[in-house]
Design an enzyme around this catalytic site. Structure first.
Site, PDB file in Angstrom:
ATOM      1  N   ASP A  60       2.161 -16.554 -36.699  1.00  0.00           N
ATOM      2  CA  ASP A  60       0.964 -16.064 -36.001  1.00  0.00           C
ATOM      3  C   ASP A  60       0.719 -16.885 -34.731  1.00  0.00           C
ATOM      4  OD1 ASP A  60      -0.225 -13.821 -37.012  1.00  0.00           O
ATOM      5  OD2 ASP A  60      -1.500 -14.863 -38.458  1.00  0.00           O
ATOM      6  N   LYS A 100       2.287  -4.947 -42.567  1.00  0.00           N
ATOM      7  CA  LYS A 100       3.206  -6.006 -42.136  1.00  0.00           C
ATOM      8  C   LYS A 100       4.475  -5.997 -43.004  1.00  0.00           C
ATOM      9  CE  LYS A 100      -0.562  -8.802 -40.379  1.00  0.00           C
ATOM     10  NZ  LYS A 100      -1.534  -9.856 -40.662  1.00  0.00           N
ATOM     11  N   GLN A 135      -3.454 -14.371 -44.834  1.00  0.00           N
ATOM     12  CA  GLN A 135      -4.275 -13.242 -44.373  1.00  0.00           C
ATOM     13  C   GLN A 135      -5.750 -13.630 -44.418  1.00  0.00           C
ATOM     14  OE1 GLN A 135      -3.053 -10.241 -43.186  1.00  0.00           O
ATOM     15  NE2 GLN A 135      -5.177  -9.723 -42.686  1.00  0.00           N
TER      16      GLN A 135
END
Ligand code: NAP
Length: 289
Positions: free
Chosen positions: A121, A54, A98
């Site tokens: 997200d 990412k 995460q």
């Protein structure tokens, strides 16, 4: 009939290029460079690889990325404090926690503390609520990637029968909500659905997000239908989707391969969400001042 393949890798690359160009323009016009901050707790090797991916992807499109690496011994209170700090920081456009977090930290709950405007997200209850209400908000990356693949292939969504197999919060439910927002007639299936093959056979668009290798067979597919396979299953034969590709490709009109279909779209949509979040935040700050 052999279906046309939907090349998710190429489409994801197009999206990344568009995001990079949009960021260049935004910054050139005086906008603040978007920033993506990831919180990584502990030293799970797979998570470290995902976070690295990412970071690299963000850097390539001109997003400033930062990773807060906390030791596995970090307390839940420390992570909560960091989340509040990042929620309040103007330079942070997007925040990711995460998962999985170490067992003593309730990662799913902590995710809900992320400010909806920074929820790149798109998975917090606030973002899910905005989507359900059809209000502007950040959309979950993989489901948004599914819609992007359909759009880029000019697949008609309005009025058609769309069948989504799988009702997870991560994929199935938001895909169904996004298809509904496109005015498809949506059926959302799950493990209790009666006669699943018959339901799937009605579909002009099938989205499979089940997590069961090659469960959806070619003879479940209406000839000419569009088949989007979100599944990623590791088997002895390698990576396979939730659709039996060899039989489905003979019947479908358009189909995503696995790998190389939906998979690459997730990070591309994360990058786009980070830009959208930065621009929305700038607009809010301007309105407030
Ligand atoms: P999940 O949370 O396990 O949900 C699976 C869904 O499938 C559930 O709603 C379940 O129904 C349903 N289901 C299970 N067995 C079924 C059956 N026999 N018939 C009908 N429905 C059935 O999985 P997920 O997180 O949504 O992920 C689905 C797949 O997508 C996985 O392979 C995952 O690896 C992949 N994925 C890919 C990406 C990507 O970037 N491409 C991202 C996320 C996920 P119930 O609700 O009734 O239990």
């Amino acid at each position: 009939m052999t279906a046309t393949l939907i090349d998710g890798k190429a489409i994801a690359q197009q999206v990344r290029t568009e995001v990079r160009e949009a960021i260049e323009l935004w910054v050139a016009e005086g906008g603040r460079r978007p920033g993506l901050t990831v919180i990584l707790v502990g030293d799970d090797p797979a998570s470290a690889v995902y976070v690295g991916g990412k970071e690299k992807a963000a850097h390539e499109v001109g997003i400033e990325s930062a990773v807060h690496r906390l030791p596995a011994s970090a307390s839940e209170e420390e992570v909560v404090a960091l989340l509040h700090e990042l929620n309040a920081e103007d330079g942070v456009s997007g925040i990711l926690l995460q998962l999985p977090t170490p067992p003593h930290i309730d990662g799913a709950h902590l995710t809900t503390l992320i400010d909806a405007g920074k929820d790149v997200d798109g998975l917090t209850p606030q973002s899910a609520g905005l989507l359900a209400k059809g209000l502007p908000g950040l959309r979950p990356c993989t489901p948004a990637g599914v819609i992007e693949l359909l759009r880029r292939h000019d697949v008609v969504m309005e009025g058609v029968e769309a069948v989504v197999v799988g009702r997870s919060d991560l994929v199935g439910k938001p895909v169904a909500a996004l298809l509904l927002a496109e005015n498809a007639t949506v059926t959302l299936c799950h493990s209790r659905t009666h006669d699943l093959p018959a339901v799937v056979r009605r579909a002009d668009i099938v989205v499979a997000a089940v997590g069961r290798p090659e469960m959806v067979k070619g003879d479940w597919i209406k000839p000419g239908a569009t088949v989007i396979d979100v599944g990623i299953n590791r088997t002895d034969a390698g990576l396979v989707g939730d659709v039996e590709f060899a039989s489905a490709v003979e019947v479908a009109g358009l189909i995503t391969p696995v790998p190389g279909g939906v998979g690459p779209m997730t990070i591309a949509m994360l990058l786009r969400n980070t830009l959208v979040a930065a621009q929305a935040s700038a607009a809010r700050l301007q309105t407030a001042s």
